[in-house]
Design an enzyme around this catalytic site. Structure first.
Site, short mmCIF file in Angstrom:
data_model
loop_
_atom_site.label_atom_id
_atom_site.label_comp_id
_atom_site.label_asym_id
_atom_site.label_seq_id
_atom_site.Cartn_x
_atom_site.Cartn_y
_atom_site.Cartn_z
N GLU A 1 0.99 -1.19 -0.15
CA GLU A 1 0.07 -0.02 -0.13
C GLU A 1 0.85 1.24 0.01
OE1 GLU A 1 -3.42 0.00 0.29
OE2 GLU A 1 -3.70 -2.39 0.26
N ILE B 1 1.30 8.06 -0.89
CA ILE B 1 2.35 9.32 -1.31
C ILE B 1 2.02 10.59 -0.28
CG2 ILE B 1 3.08 10.53 -3.53
CD1 ILE B 1 2.30 8.05 -5.25
N PHE C 1 -2.35 -3.80 14.79
CA PHE C 1 -2.77 -2.96 15.70
C PHE C 1 -4.44 -3.58 16.20
CE2 PHE C 1 -0.11 -0.75 12.84
CZ PHE C 1 0.55 0.01 13.86
P1 ADP Z 1 -8.01 1.83 -3.43
O1 ADP Z 1 -8.71 0.92 -2.74
O2 ADP Z 1 -8.40 1.97 -4.84
O3 ADP Z 1 -6.59 1.57 -3.39
P2 ADP Z 1 -7.78 3.88 -1.67
O4 ADP Z 1 -8.91 4.57 -0.88
O5 ADP Z 1 -6.51 3.41 -0.95
O6 ADP Z 1 -8.48 3.31 -2.70
O7 ADP Z 1 -7.32 5.36 -2.66
C1 ADP Z 1 -6.04 5.03 -3.33
C2 ADP Z 1 -6.13 5.86 -4.69
O8 ADP Z 1 -6.39 6.96 -4.53
C3 ADP Z 1 -5.08 5.47 -5.65
O9 ADP Z 1 -4.92 4.65 -6.42
C4 ADP Z 1 -4.82 6.80 -6.48
O10 ADP Z 1 -5.56 6.76 -7.63
C5 ADP Z 1 -5.66 7.98 -5.43
N1 ADP Z 1 -4.63 8.75 -4.60
C6 ADP Z 1 -4.81 10.01 -4.50
N2 ADP Z 1 -3.95 10.73 -3.93
C7 ADP Z 1 -3.02 9.76 -3.43
C8 ADP Z 1 -1.87 9.90 -2.25
N3 ADP Z 1 -1.36 10.96 -2.01
N4 ADP Z 1 -1.21 8.26 -2.37
C9 ADP Z 1 -1.92 7.43 -2.83
N5 ADP Z 1 -2.87 7.23 -3.56
C10 ADP Z 1 -3.36 8.62 -4.18
MG MG Z 2 -5.62 1.33 -1.54
#
Ligand code: ADP
Ligand code: MG
Length: 154
Positions: free
Chosen positions: A78, A81, A108
């Site tokens: 996971e 960024i 946790f």
């Molecule tokens: P998912 O189940 O699709 O991974 P998340 O809630 O974990 O859902 O959101 C991840 C998605 O959000 C990433 O695939 C990306 O498109 C978007 N995203 C936006 N900002 C960020 C960030 N700062 N770091 C990682 N992903 C981000």
């Molecule tokens: Mg995710």
């Protein structure tokens, strides 16, 4: 921080849809094929490094491995960024340099403690990535590569 170095390149896929975005820690996910190219015995836990979406700016990131809190049975990575993006980037090419191992993953007992741990780890990562030996990785040729047909970690 123990140093190690992996470069991972792949297309962002949808993760587990746990709503990590609602918790302010969205995590981008690599396809299984990319994760399978990591050594099988890589330690689970939290790593720090650099990430670039669609060959854009290179940002700091924290990466969380297997997630015992969610009792994952499959490998996962996971990548959070440390930057605020205007839009989601599912389907885009993501370049990640995994630079250092921060801490082993704990199990946790609450979501709150998981979130605050990740926030603490992000602060730690931010500081450590500013060390010259880590900062210089932003200039690595790997970040010039975005159209390789080989999507893997190496
Ligand atoms: P998912 O189940 O699709 O991974 P998340 O809630 O974990 O859902 O959101 C991840 C998605 O959000 C990433 O695939 C990306 O498109 C978007 N995203 C936006 N900002 C960020 C960030 N700062 N770091 C990682 N992903 C981000
Ligand atoms: Mg995710």
């Amino acid at each position: 921080m123990r140093s190690l170095l992996f470069f991972c390149l792949g297309q962002v896929v949808h993760g587990f849809g746990r709503g990590s975005k609602q918790l302010d820690i969205p995590t981008a996910n690599f396809p299984e094929q990319v994760l399978d190219s990591l050594p099988a015995d890589i330690s689970t836990g939290i790593y720090s490094g650099w990430a670039s979406v669609r060959s854009g700016a290179i940002h700091k990131m924290v990466s969380i491995g297997w997630n015992p809190y969610y009792k994952n049975v499959t490998k996962s990575m996971e990548i959070h960024i440390i930057h605020t993006f205007k839009e989601d980037f599912h389907g885009e090419i993501l370049n990640v340099a995994i630079v250092g191992y921060l801490i082993s993953e704990k199990n946790f007992d609450s979501l709150e403690s998981l979130i605050s741990a990740i926030q603490g780890d992000s602060e730690e990562a931010k500081k450590k990535l500013d060390l010259p030996e880590h900062l210089k990785l932003k200039d690595d040729n790997f970040f010039q590569v975005s159209k390789s047909k080989i999507m893997n970690c190496h």
